[in-house]
Design a protein around this motif. Structure first.
Motif, PDB file in Angstrom:
ATOM      1  N   ALA A  15       4.809  -1.565  -9.223  1.00 47.38           N
ATOM      2  CA  ALA A  15       4.657  -1.992  -7.829  1.00 47.38           C
ATOM      3  C   ALA A  15       5.918  -1.686  -7.030  1.00 47.38           C
ATOM      4  N   ARG A  16       7.072  -2.068  -7.606  1.00 47.00           N
ATOM      5  CA  ARG A  16       8.333  -1.817  -6.890  1.00 47.00           C
ATOM      6  C   ARG A  16       8.540  -0.324  -6.662  1.00 47.00           C
ATOM      7  N   LEU A  17       8.238   0.465  -7.699  1.00 45.39           N
ATOM      8  CA  LEU A  17       8.418   1.911  -7.597  1.00 45.39           C
ATOM      9  C   LEU A  17       7.528   2.517  -6.503  1.00 45.39           C
ATOM     10  N   PHE A  18       6.241   2.287  -6.641  1.00 47.53           N
ATOM     11  CA  PHE A  18       5.315   2.963  -5.721  1.00 47.53           C
ATOM     12  C   PHE A  18       5.453   2.435  -4.297  1.00 47.53           C
ATOM     13  N   LEU A  19       5.616   1.121  -4.145  1.00 52.76           N
ATOM     14  CA  LEU A  19       5.698   0.582  -2.787  1.00 52.76           C
ATOM     15  C   LEU A  19       6.999   0.993  -2.101  1.00 52.76           C
ATOM     16  N   SER A  20       8.078   1.060  -2.864  1.00 52.02           N
ATOM     17  CA  SER A  20       9.325   1.471  -2.201  1.00 52.02           C
ATOM     18  C   SER A  20       9.266   2.950  -1.819  1.00 52.02           C
ATOM     19  N   GLU A  21       8.622   3.769  -2.659  1.00 48.92           N
ATOM     20  CA  GLU A  21       8.521   5.199  -2.337  1.00 48.92           C
ATOM     21  C   GLU A  21       7.598   5.476  -1.151  1.00 48.92           C
ATOM     22  N   ALA A  22       6.771   4.490  -0.790  1.00 46.84           N
ATOM     23  CA  ALA A  22       5.902   4.669   0.381  1.00 46.84           C
ATOM     24  C   ALA A  22       6.711   4.669   1.670  1.00 46.84           C
ATOM     25  N   ARG A  23       7.926   4.166   1.587  1.00 46.13           N
ATOM     26  CA  ARG A  23       8.798   4.014   2.756  1.00 46.13           C
ATOM     27  C   ARG A  23       8.085   3.389   3.953  1.00 46.13           C
ATOM     28  N   VAL A  24       7.596   2.173   3.699  1.00 49.55           N
ATOM     29  CA  VAL A  24       6.907   1.362   4.699  1.00 49.55           C
ATOM     30  C   VAL A  24       7.844   0.235   5.108  1.00 49.55           C
ATOM     31  N   SER A  25       8.086   0.119   6.405  1.00 45.43           N
ATOM     32  CA  SER A  25       8.989  -0.945   6.858  1.00 45.43           C
ATOM     33  C   SER A  25       8.256  -2.284   6.951  1.00 45.43           C
ATOM     34  N   ASP A  26       6.948  -2.228   7.295  1.00 47.32           N
ATOM     35  CA  ASP A  26       6.181  -3.454   7.507  1.00 47.32           C
ATOM     36  C   ASP A  26       4.798  -3.321   6.901  1.00 47.32           C
ATOM     37  N   TRP A  27       4.450  -4.285   6.071  1.00 48.08           N
ATOM     38  CA  TRP A  27       3.113  -4.347   5.473  1.00 48.08           C
ATOM     39  C   TRP A  27       2.350  -5.465   6.157  1.00 48.08           C
ATOM     40  N   LEU A  28       1.226  -5.143   6.771  1.00 44.66           N
ATOM     41  CA  LEU A  28       0.395  -6.174   7.382  1.00 44.66           C
ATOM     42  C   LEU A  28      -0.748  -6.435   6.407  1.00 44.66           C
ATOM     43  N   VAL A  29      -0.719  -7.640   5.807  1.00 46.73           N
ATOM     44  CA  VAL A  29      -1.506  -7.896   4.607  1.00 46.73           C
ATOM     45  C   VAL A  29      -2.724  -8.758   4.895  1.00 46.73           C
ATOM     46  N   ASP A  30      -3.897  -8.220   4.609  1.00 48.70           N
ATOM     47  CA  ASP A  30      -5.134  -8.985   4.676  1.00 48.70           C
ATOM     48  C   ASP A  30      -5.215  -9.846   3.423  1.00 48.70           C
ATOM     49  N   THR A  31      -5.033 -11.158   3.606  1.00 52.30           N
ATOM     50  CA  THR A  31      -4.986 -12.068   2.457  1.00 52.30           C
ATOM     51  C   THR A  31      -6.347 -12.671   2.149  1.00 52.30           C
ATOM     52  N   GLY A  32      -7.383 -12.169   2.827  1.00 47.68           N
ATOM     53  CA  GLY A  32      -8.698 -12.784   2.662  1.00 47.68           C
ATOM     54  C   GLY A  32      -9.401 -12.392   1.381  1.00 47.68           C
ATOM     55  N   PHE A  33      -8.968 -11.326   0.763  1.00 51.63           N
ATOM     56  CA  PHE A  33      -9.579 -10.879  -0.482  1.00 51.63           C
ATOM     57  C   PHE A  33      -8.427 -10.580  -1.415  1.00 51.63           C
ATOM     58  N   ALA A  34      -8.119 -11.530  -2.295  1.00 50.16           N
ATOM     59  CA  ALA A  34      -6.825 -11.470  -2.958  1.00 50.16           C
ATOM     60  C   ALA A  34      -6.889 -11.782  -4.438  1.00 50.16           C
ATOM     61  N   GLY A  35      -8.111 -11.649  -5.036  1.00 50.70           N
ATOM     62  CA  GLY A  35      -8.235 -11.991  -6.450  1.00 50.70           C
ATOM     63  C   GLY A  35      -7.416 -11.056  -7.322  1.00 50.70           C
ATOM     64  N   GLY A  36      -6.441 -11.635  -8.044  1.00 49.46           N
ATOM     65  CA  GLY A  36      -5.708 -10.831  -9.011  1.00 49.46           C
ATOM     66  C   GLY A  36      -4.632  -9.936  -8.445  1.00 49.46           C
ATOM     67  N   VAL A  37      -4.350 -10.061  -7.167  1.00 48.28           N
ATOM     68  CA  VAL A  37      -3.298  -9.212  -6.592  1.00 48.28           C
ATOM     69  C   VAL A  37      -2.174 -10.066  -6.004  1.00 48.28           C
ATOM     70  N   ALA A  38      -1.069  -9.408  -5.743  1.00 47.77           N
ATOM     71  CA  ALA A  38       0.113 -10.087  -5.216  1.00 47.77           C
ATOM     72  C   ALA A  38      -0.213 -10.781  -3.902  1.00 47.77           C
ATOM     73  N   ASN A  39       0.233 -12.011  -3.753  1.00 48.02           N
ATOM     74  CA  ASN A  39       0.090 -12.656  -2.450  1.00 48.02           C
ATOM     75  C   ASN A  39       1.302 -12.306  -1.580  1.00 48.02           C
ATOM     76  N   LEU A  40       1.333 -12.898  -0.401  1.00 50.53           N
ATOM     77  CA  LEU A  40       2.351 -12.531   0.579  1.00 50.53           C
ATOM     78  C   LEU A  40       3.764 -12.763   0.037  1.00 50.53           C
ATOM     79  N   ASP A  41       3.952 -13.885  -0.622  1.00 52.06           N
ATOM     80  CA  ASP A  41       5.279 -14.194  -1.152  1.00 52.06           C
ATOM     81  C   ASP A  41       5.665 -13.214  -2.248  1.00 52.06           C
ATOM     82  N   ALA A  42       4.709 -12.918  -3.118  1.00 53.92           N
ATOM     83  CA  ALA A  42       5.004 -11.996  -4.212  1.00 53.92           C
ATOM     84  C   ALA A  42       5.348 -10.610  -3.672  1.00 53.92           C
ATOM     85  N   LEU A  43       4.605 -10.184  -2.626  1.00 53.11           N
ATOM     86  CA  LEU A  43       4.907  -8.890  -2.012  1.00 53.11           C
ATOM     87  C   LEU A  43       6.310  -8.899  -1.424  1.00 53.11           C
ATOM     88  N   ALA A  44       6.627  -9.986  -0.711  1.00 49.74           N
ATOM     89  CA  ALA A  44       7.965 -10.108  -0.126  1.00 49.74           C
ATOM     90  C   ALA A  44       9.024 -10.049  -1.221  1.00 49.74           C
TER      91      ALA A  44
END
Lengths: 370, 370, 370
Positions: free
Chosen positions: A92-121
């Motif tokens: 996750a750290r590798l791929f997300l950092s290589e995306a070079r995204v400054s801001d992730w706007l996260v739809d938390t409405g469908f979140a089974g088994g994936v990182a939540n907002l805090d985990a992403l942060a």
């Protein structure tokens, strides 16, 4: 060979990913991984099929292999085995950092088994902002109070204190065709009672879905709609955004963000020209089109004014998707715009300016990012 | 580098612009000019938007700048300031003459603030011919007599003495889906009475709209339909020309001209193959697609027989549009057909012959031009 | 210049043509030949038109001329005259053998004036297998017995002993929109009686059409659907395969083969991703698109997994069509995949593997060919 200024710029421009979900933090087994590379099918893939034998599978092998130290086009088993050598959070750290995204706007409405907002942060790969799903607010409201409308508004206002936008999955709850006018209070109360009388059921009542949309309009924060390509639970033809015409005619100034749009991207582009408050992206379709995504990205820059187009990956699950969306968009927009320049239709300076608009400027303006 | 024979031919071939409106003869202010570059939006553009930041805006800066003595891709302010140094009629003469159009077939039904037929003729930039809008005839008929049907036919026959074709904007008055059969006389009389009882309203009664179409068929002159891309007053999905199938099955030999067609150009091309009397063009969509128009022009030469494709600009307002339509079509058809030649699929002689068919031969045959 | 490995491979790979009809064995006159090159029009071509002035006509002149000893792009009259020097069965043997098809899966339900299965086998140009048209079985069943349902099943089971697949032309008998659930026995009996009471009429009763589909599902052999592009007897928009969604959700494991699909190939590709048992081809559209077919073939390899795409020509009548389908598909897939390789998106080895999947491997697996 030296890179053109446009190529260099698109390779490095920071992105706002204005619609995304969490990535996995626990390792999947291989069937789960492959099903994570098929958006439309809600069943396990057949034994004679493999999600690696798709445009998305080939794109992962082409673009993600090098990040794992493999040659481009490493075969499926090699890729899978190498992937298994890493922890999911390292991936996750590798791929997300290589995306070079400054801001992730996260739809938390469908979140089974994936990182939540805090985990992403916690991954330290860019700022995370929340998007509130209207249908989730509805599901909270129905149990919160006997006065559904008041509870919905109170909950939505509460969430909106920190959330940056709202989202509707009306596409999955009956589709866009049919009445989208604002319901009367008595209709809302009656519909809420009907829903309350069927405990445990998913929200599909159109009166309540319509009520939620108008509360989002009242809020005024950007309202995202899932449009087009998704899983087979939705009737794809009912998600043609032209069925939103009457709703858009009543939507005032609230920005309406049309997500994904495939195969209705031309229709969505038309709407972005027709309404000051309508925007579009290519979202999830870019990943799934792989080697064909440049052609799709070309169709996104047809009728839509350039100040009305934004970027998203809609990544969910495998962290490859959060990276690949960015990689394919960078390559695709570069090739499309370079084609315009080579044909003498655009100047390179204009092309670079349009890249900035789509990559981050439009999203920064619409979402009020710093 | 010397031009190919095809490139030289397409650069100079005279055009019949078989569907166009008047250009402005009085100078607009900048907001009006920019709104004139947005077809779909019926409201003033938002403050954060600019019609220059669109494919059409970029195409004007690329192709119209040199005609005003500016470099290609001159920036928006420079272009606007230079444009303001000229009178609107000088601009009209310049751009319309550079389009190298021998015959302009002018829809006079929507003419607020633009040159009428006489004024266009006065510019000495090619012959002007009139297209009669059926809905305008209806609006004259309803006030002319208590016997609507007779009045309509008398007025239409009178206009047809000089007019070269008819046009319907059914797309804007309810769309193509629904009944398109010929109404009975009593239905027509009743509908006319209902309309008469609501003075000042626009014609939206389907019975009267259908009646007008069948009178146009009886007349036998080419009948043009607005199809697809237009302003947001129409429901775009109701203008899919496939909804015309039943009407076309009853349309006999009267040529039916499908205009613009975006994003339904594949469907329109199918109809041009399926019916001896159906034709199509790319009209207004070519201008609005700018650097993406060659791709669209390619889709116009798919299913439609080559003797069933015609050219139009649908220019209205800024004289740039009357020129740019021609410029983009010339470049686009050249690039598309050169691609076929380079791939060994077409001979250059065939390509040149097809250019002539679309540029003017088909239109000359259908409209009986000298 | 030496051919790339991909180019060499695609030029020679053996094909399974999984949906085709017979070719002519008796010479047509020229009007009949030209009408044989227009799929959509059910009337004689107009005097001002020629089927040679179409993408298909140009493609025949480009690709079939050399097989008759003429230069590429020989003009229409030259081509026609040379063609007349050969017997129709010689033309059939020539064109069908040059297609390099190992297996022809022949829809025998529409066979007026063309080679039947035995005659095709007699040409010694590959194995011929039968596809049973469900509507033909229905027409036999209605006259065979007073118990329609039993008769239908008995006849279908009988045909299925030798037939390799079934086919439905529901597209031509009302279209896909509307109820596609399994009808109750009493409904079937009643519908059969209604049809029996109108002797000589074509099957259009939706209850009986639905009944046939579910018997085909029960049989479990691949079920082919005509989708999209065809003649104007069908309402094209009613053949959008998205209208099959509910049926597909109930279709179990029986392979569903979506044929032709134009202009709904993106929608069909989506369905092939969404359902394990859905497949698609480009069929007849490839021939009719001629120089534009590579672009169409590109759209076929978007959303559909590569193990879900198959090849067909849908040739009917002129033997040129049986050859040209193969020729254009070989060229088109080569150009599309070479583009992916040149862009660094695919490896050449993968491209060759995908060619094999579409050319014959997928069809061999689905149809159980040796």
């Amino acid at each position: 060979m030296s890179l053109s200024a446009l190529a260099e710029h698109t390779a490095n421009v920071p992105l706002v990913d204005h619609h995304v979900h969490g990535c996995w933090l626990k390792p999947p087994d291989r069937p789960r991984f492959e099903n994570g590379l098929n958006e439309a099918n809600t069943e396990p893939l057949a034994s004679y099929d493999s999600a690696f034998d798709t445009q998305l599978g080939f794109a992962i092998r082409a673009h993600c292999s090098p990040l794992l130290g493999l040659p481009r086009h490493a075969d499926a088993d090699t890729y899978w085995n190498r992937r298994c050598e890493h922890s999911e959070s390292d991936l996750a750290r590798l791929f997300l950092s290589e995306a070079r995204v400054s801001d992730w706007l996260v739809d938390t409405g469908f979140a089974g088994g994936v990182a939540n907002l805090d985990a992403l942060a916690g991954l330290s790969v860019g700022s995370a902002h929340e998007i509130v799903r209207l249908e989730s607010v509805a599901e909270a409201a129905i149990t919160a109070s006997d006065d559904y409308a008041t509870a919905f508004c109170r909950l939505l206002d509460g969430r909106a204190k920190t959330a940056i936008a709202t989202k509707s999955i009306l596409a999955y709850r009956g589709g866009f065709d049919g009445d989208l006018s604002e319901p009367a209070s008595t209709e809302v109360a009656d519909a809420a009672q009907r829903w309350r009388d069927s405990p445990g059921t998913r929200l599909t009542d159109r009166v309540l879905l319509r009520f939620g949309l108008y509360q989002a309009l009242r809020l005024g924060k950007p309202l995202q709609f899932h449009v087009g390509f998704g899983d087979r639970d939705c009737d794809l033809h009912r998600t043609n955004p032209l069925h939103l015409l009457d709703f858009l005619r009543n939507s005032g100034d609230t920005p309406i963000m049309l997500l994904h749009c495939y195969p209705y991207e031309r229709e969505a582009g038309y709407l972005a020209q027709a309404f000051n408050n309508v925007y579009l992206d290519g979202g999830l379709a870019i990943n799934y089109l792989g080697a064909r995504s440049a052609s799709f990205i070309g169709r996104l820059v047809e009728m839509a004014p350039f100040r009305k187009i934004v970027y998203s990956s809609d990544g969910f699950g495998p962290a490859e998707l959060h990276y690949l969306g960015a990689r394919l968009w960078r390559n695709g927009i570069r090739d499309v715009l370079q084609g315009f320049i080579d044909a003498g239709e655009w100047s390179e300076a204009d092309a670079i300016r349009v890249v900035d608009l789509i990559a981050h400027e439009n999203a920064r303006r619409v979402y009020g990012l710093g």
